[in-house]
Design an enzyme around this catalytic site. Structure first.
Site, PDB file in Angstrom:
ATOM      1  N   CYS A   2      14.337   4.001   0.954  1.00 16.83           N
ATOM      2  CA  CYS A   2      15.712   4.322   0.597  1.00 16.83           C
ATOM      3  C   CYS A   2      15.826   4.516  -0.921  1.00 16.83           C
ATOM      4  O   CYS A   2      15.104   3.916  -1.684  1.00 16.83           O
ATOM      5  CB  CYS A   2      16.705   3.259   1.009  1.00 16.83           C
ATOM      6  SG  CYS A   2      16.528   2.734   2.710  1.00 16.83           S
ATOM      7  N   ARG A  29      12.911   9.475  -0.961  1.00 16.84           N
ATOM      8  CA  ARG A  29      12.784   8.073  -0.581  1.00 16.84           C
ATOM      9  C   ARG A  29      13.313   7.809   0.826  1.00 16.84           C
ATOM     10  O   ARG A  29      13.149   6.718   1.357  1.00 16.84           O
ATOM     11  CB  ARG A  29      13.509   7.187  -1.582  1.00 16.84           C
ATOM     12  CG  ARG A  29      12.990   7.325  -3.001  1.00 16.84           C
ATOM     13  CD  ARG A  29      13.677   6.347  -3.911  1.00 16.84           C
ATOM     14  NE  ARG A  29      13.339   5.003  -3.560  1.00 16.84           N
ATOM     15  CZ  ARG A  29      12.367   4.290  -4.104  1.00 16.84           C
ATOM     16  NH1 ARG A  29      11.651   4.803  -5.076  1.00 16.84           N
ATOM     17  NH2 ARG A  29      12.111   3.065  -3.694  1.00 16.84           N
ATOM     18  N   TRP A  68      16.335   5.579   4.636  1.00 18.11           N
ATOM     19  CA  TRP A  68      15.241   5.678   5.599  1.00 18.11           C
ATOM     20  C   TRP A  68      15.422   4.468   6.509  1.00 18.11           C
ATOM     21  O   TRP A  68      15.283   3.319   6.071  1.00 18.11           O
ATOM     22  CB  TRP A  68      13.888   5.622   4.896  1.00 18.11           C
ATOM     23  CG  TRP A  68      12.733   5.840   5.821  1.00 18.11           C
ATOM     24  CD1 TRP A  68      12.272   7.031   6.286  1.00 18.11           C
ATOM     25  CD2 TRP A  68      11.892   4.834   6.395  1.00 18.11           C
ATOM     26  NE1 TRP A  68      11.195   6.827   7.119  1.00 18.11           N
ATOM     27  CE2 TRP A  68      10.937   5.485   7.202  1.00 18.11           C
ATOM     28  CE3 TRP A  68      11.844   3.440   6.314  1.00 18.11           C
ATOM     29  CZ2 TRP A  68       9.954   4.816   7.914  1.00 18.11           C
ATOM     30  CZ3 TRP A  68      10.866   2.765   7.030  1.00 18.11           C
ATOM     31  CH2 TRP A  68       9.929   3.449   7.814  1.00 18.11           C
ATOM     32  N   ASN A  92      18.169  -1.675  -0.813  1.00 14.75           N
ATOM     33  CA  ASN A  92      16.865  -1.110  -0.479  1.00 14.75           C
ATOM     34  C   ASN A  92      15.909  -2.280  -0.302  1.00 14.75           C
ATOM     35  O   ASN A  92      15.822  -3.142  -1.175  1.00 14.75           O
ATOM     36  CB  ASN A  92      16.386  -0.203  -1.622  1.00 14.75           C
ATOM     37  CG  ASN A  92      14.958   0.263  -1.427  1.00 14.75           C
ATOM     38  OD1 ASN A  92      14.489   0.384  -0.293  1.00 14.75           O
ATOM     39  ND2 ASN A  92      14.262   0.517  -2.511  1.00 14.75           N
ATOM     40  N   GLY A  93      15.230  -2.334   0.833  1.00 10.46           N
ATOM     41  CA  GLY A  93      14.304  -3.444   1.072  1.00 10.46           C
ATOM     42  C   GLY A  93      14.462  -3.944   2.488  1.00 10.46           C
ATOM     43  O   GLY A  93      15.070  -3.276   3.332  1.00 10.46           O
ATOM     44  N   GLU A 465      -8.240  11.968   7.016  1.00 12.17           N
ATOM     45  CA  GLU A 465      -7.119  12.517   6.242  1.00 12.17           C
ATOM     46  C   GLU A 465      -6.599  13.808   6.896  1.00 12.17           C
ATOM     47  O   GLU A 465      -5.394  14.041   6.959  1.00 12.17           O
ATOM     48  CB  GLU A 465      -7.564  12.757   4.789  1.00 12.17           C
ATOM     49  CG  GLU A 465      -6.738  13.760   3.984  1.00 12.17           C
ATOM     50  CD  GLU A 465      -5.248  13.485   3.939  1.00 12.17           C
ATOM     51  OE1 GLU A 465      -4.806  12.406   4.358  1.00 12.17           O
ATOM     52  OE2 GLU A 465      -4.506  14.384   3.517  1.00 12.17           O
ATOM     53  N   LYS A 469      -2.754  14.751   7.970  1.00 10.23           N
ATOM     54  CA  LYS A 469      -2.020  15.921   7.473  1.00 10.23           C
ATOM     55  C   LYS A 469      -1.483  16.750   8.639  1.00 10.23           C
ATOM     56  O   LYS A 469      -0.329  17.149   8.655  1.00 10.23           O
ATOM     57  CB  LYS A 469      -2.957  16.743   6.576  1.00 10.23           C
ATOM     58  CG  LYS A 469      -2.331  17.515   5.506  1.00 10.23           C
ATOM     59  CD  LYS A 469      -1.949  16.747   4.236  1.00 10.23           C
ATOM     60  CE  LYS A 469      -1.500  15.354   4.417  1.00 10.23           C
ATOM     61  NZ  LYS A 469      -1.642  14.444   3.330  1.00 10.23           N
ATOM     62  N   HIS A 488     -19.741   8.239  21.452  1.00  5.51           N
ATOM     63  CA  HIS A 488     -19.593   6.841  21.866  1.00  5.51           C
ATOM     64  C   HIS A 488     -18.239   6.593  22.542  1.00  5.51           C
ATOM     65  O   HIS A 488     -17.761   5.470  22.564  1.00  5.51           O
ATOM     66  CB  HIS A 488     -19.769   5.912  20.658  1.00  5.51           C
ATOM     67  CG  HIS A 488     -21.157   5.956  20.097  1.00  5.51           C
ATOM     68  ND1 HIS A 488     -22.255   5.443  20.755  1.00  5.51           N
ATOM     69  CD2 HIS A 488     -21.652   6.506  18.948  1.00  5.51           C
ATOM     70  CE1 HIS A 488     -23.343   5.644  20.042  1.00  5.51           C
ATOM     71  NE2 HIS A 488     -22.994   6.294  18.948  1.00  5.51           N
ATOM     72  N   LYS A 578       8.852   9.837   1.252  1.00  5.01           N
ATOM     73  CA  LYS A 578       7.775  10.038   0.271  1.00  5.01           C
ATOM     74  C   LYS A 578       7.325   8.731  -0.353  1.00  5.01           C
ATOM     75  O   LYS A 578       6.157   8.553  -0.650  1.00  5.01           O
ATOM     76  CB  LYS A 578       8.291  10.993  -0.816  1.00  5.01           C
ATOM     77  CG  LYS A 578       7.266  11.362  -1.868  1.00  5.01           C
ATOM     78  CD  LYS A 578       6.296  12.376  -1.329  1.00  5.01           C
ATOM     79  CE  LYS A 578       5.206  12.740  -2.305  1.00  5.01           C
ATOM     80  NZ  LYS A 578       4.002  13.228  -1.610  1.00  5.01           N
TER      81      LYS A 578
END
Ligand code: F6R
Length: 583
Positions: A2, A29, A68, A92-93, A465, A469, A488, A578
């Site tokens: 946030c 955020r 968020w 925020n938190g 990675e 993406k 495997h 982000k």
């Protein structure tokens, strides 16, 4: 996560609208919903604040929030600011023990309109205010009750001031200047107010401040004692993130890699040597990071092993509690983070600091919390990365880490040559023809349900990675494996035409690719040379020890086109943000 932003001013008459403008710069955020409160108006909306056209009546103070969602779904009721009687708050938190307090307040007959932890904080402040009639001690007492991380900004009816407090989640004060000399800004990140001022005070953990126009008084949150704070001039210029000719920030930032790789290694020999001497000063190195940056650290584990003969322990920051018993004065904690604000990492670093460990870091945001807590810090100088999916910061982190591995082996110049060569090849590679070709490959894959990616050695973390993406922007399920691991178990998933991206064309990887092809897989090779086993070929420059960096590029472009061809917004994928400032 946030974003929070507030203004207290006697220069600004439209604080509500200015807060909306500032919050638009913090949208990375969180972009589930937003809300802004002035003294007598609260507007909240589900959706992105960048799409807001709201207007506020004139006012000189306002607080706001871009959310968020953590506790409570994406609804207008769960959006901030939360108001309870005279208290209006943004948070925020995460208030971990909120349910215990909520149950107590419900028994008292209090009514809640949201499912959030944050609304409970507004109730608690009001409860304490009713008891003491002292807003400062009310906030101090509530801070004692909260287990978790928070930054809060509070307005109270009948008070002219704005009250702020922090534990764990970032909060920065901007001191207005020139035409805004009688204005103070508070935000979770500097960009929210950088167009007005570059003079800041960092609020540290367990501190609070009371703000009225240009008067700001800082206090210790526990003792309530007044504290002095230095004004710090940040060197940032307001970086107007501009898409230019591109349709999205993601593709623009992919093409920024034509320059960013060179910028990443633009540190003096002395800076690199000092960093390495700190790295060598301990008795065990733990690299900690999250998400893509964690995969970068795994690549670095290979660089340090092969190039410097050094064993690095790489742990996702959220898993570090299992290994905290090994952290002591001799430990080197080495954090890698684009934002420098990731809560999981900060928590480990704060713990390490208490144990006397040395803290090193690499971030893209130079004045971030992680950079500030570090004993030695290097920036990757990638420039603002706005798209949620990390692209240029990823390769810049890898380039700097590869250089550090060479420096650890006293071969800094050799490392520079490898990376300068790579930067120049990447400059040639990233051109419209290449982009168009990868788009045509994306066309053939866009309706897939699953994509598998394999790689070995330093290409194994790139397989991991690549999966992140592809998944995060296209919502296609993708999974990366060490090339030798497919047989495997996962090979059971391969059927006719299962897309398998094969990173590299060394003999062993090609054997694994043949095993997949024999079960019907379609092989998309990422390599500097074509191979008869590849059904499609994504070319990369031959890059020697930097092959892992070169291999990331076509996958980034492929992911971008998988998203856009599926009609998705790659810059703001669903459910993500982000800067991840909650655990
Ligand atoms: C994926 C991505 C995330 C971040 C992760 C850590 O593209 O960007 O996985 O890598 O959230 O963030 P930072 O690097 O800011 O610590």
């Amino acid at each position: 996560m946030c974003g929070v932003f507030a203004i207290s001013s006697s220069d600004i008459q439209n604080a509500g609208e200015k807060v909306i403008e500032g919050l638009k710069k913090l949208e990375y955020r969180g972009y589930d919903s937003w809300g802004v409160a002035t003294s007598d108006t609260i507007i909240k909306q589900v959706g992105k604040i960048s799409e807001s056209t709201s207007h506020f009546p004139p006012d000189t103070k306002a607080i706001g929030h871009s959310r968020w969602a953590t506790h409570g779904g994406v609804t207008k009721e769960n959006s901030h600011p939360h108001k309870y009687k005279s208290v209006i708050l943004v948070h925020n938190g995460i208030f971990e023990n909120y349910l215990t307090e909520k149950e107590r307040l419900l028994e008292k007959g209090e009514v809640f309109v949201s499912n959030t932890d944050s609304e409970v904080i507004a109730h608690l402040i009001q409860e304490q205010l009713d008891l003491s009639h002292n807003i400062k001690s009310a906030i101090q007492n509530v801070a004692q009750m909260i287990i978790g991380r928070f930054s809060i900004i509070v307005m109270v009816e009948g008070y002219n001031e704005i009250f702020v407090a922090r534990r764990g989640s970032p909060l920065i004060i901007g001191r207005g200047k020139d035409q805004y000399a009688h204005t103070t800004f508070v935000a979770s990140d500097i960009p929210a107010f950088l167009e007005y001022t570059n003079i800041v005070n960092y609020i540290d953990d367990d501190e609070m401040a009371i703000i009225h126009n240009d008067h700001v008084t800082f206090y210790d949150l526990d003792s309530g004692k007044e504290k002095e704070k230095r004004n710090i001039e940040v060197s940032w210029k307001e970086e107007i993130a501009d898409k230019g000719e591109y349709n999205h920030f993601m593709i623009k930032e992919i093409f920024d890699q034509k320059q960013s790789l060179t910028a990443a290694i633009n540190h003096t020999d002395q800076e690199i040597k000092n960093f390495i001497s700190d790295l060598q000063s301990g008795n065990g190195v733990y690299m900690i990071a999250c998400g893509t940056a964690h995969k970068v650290c795994i690549a670095a584990e290979y660089y340090f092993s092969y190039i410097a003969g050094r064993k690095i322990n790489v742990v996702p920051a959220s898993e570090m509690p299992a290994f905290e018993r090994f952290i002591n004065k001799k430990t080197i904690l080495f954090a890698v983070s684009q934002s420098g604000e990731t809560a999981d990492i900060l928590e480990v670093l704060e713990f390490g600091k208490k144990r006397g460990a040395k803290i090193l870091s690499i971030t893209n945001v130079e004045s971030s919390s992680i950079a500030r807590i570090s004993d030695n810090h290097l920036s990757i100088h990638a420039g603002k990365e706005k798209a949620v999916a990390s692209t240029k910061a990823t390769t810049s982190q890898m380039a700097l880490l590869l250089l550090l591995a060479y420096a650890d082996n006293n071969r800094l110049n050799a490392g520079r040559l490898v990376l300068q060569d790579l930067a120049s090849n990447v400059n040639d590679l990233l051109n419209p023809r290449y982009e168009k070709y990868i788009k045509s490959v994306a066309e053939t894959l866009k309706d897939s349900n699953n994509i598998f990616i394999i790689g070995r050695n330093s290409l194994y973390p790139i397989a991991l990675e690549s999966a992140i993406k592809i998944m995060e922007v296209s919502y296609i399920h993708a999974q990366g494996f060490a090339a030798g691991e497919m047989k495997h178990g996962p090979i059971a998933l391969i059927e006719k035409n299962s897309p398998c991206i094969v990173l590299g064309c060394d003999n062993e990887t090609i054997s694994n690719a043949i095993e997949l092809k024999s079960r019907g897989a379609k092989i998309i090779g990422v390599a500097s040379e074509n191979h008869m086993i590849f059904d499609q070929w994504l070319k990369i420059p031959s890059a020697g020890t930097a092959i892992s960096i070169a291999s990331v590029l076509p996958i980034q472009i492929l992911s971008y086109y998988l998203a856009t061809l599926r009609g998705l917004d790659p810059d703001m994928p669903r459910n993500l943000a982000k800067s991840v400032t909650v655990k």
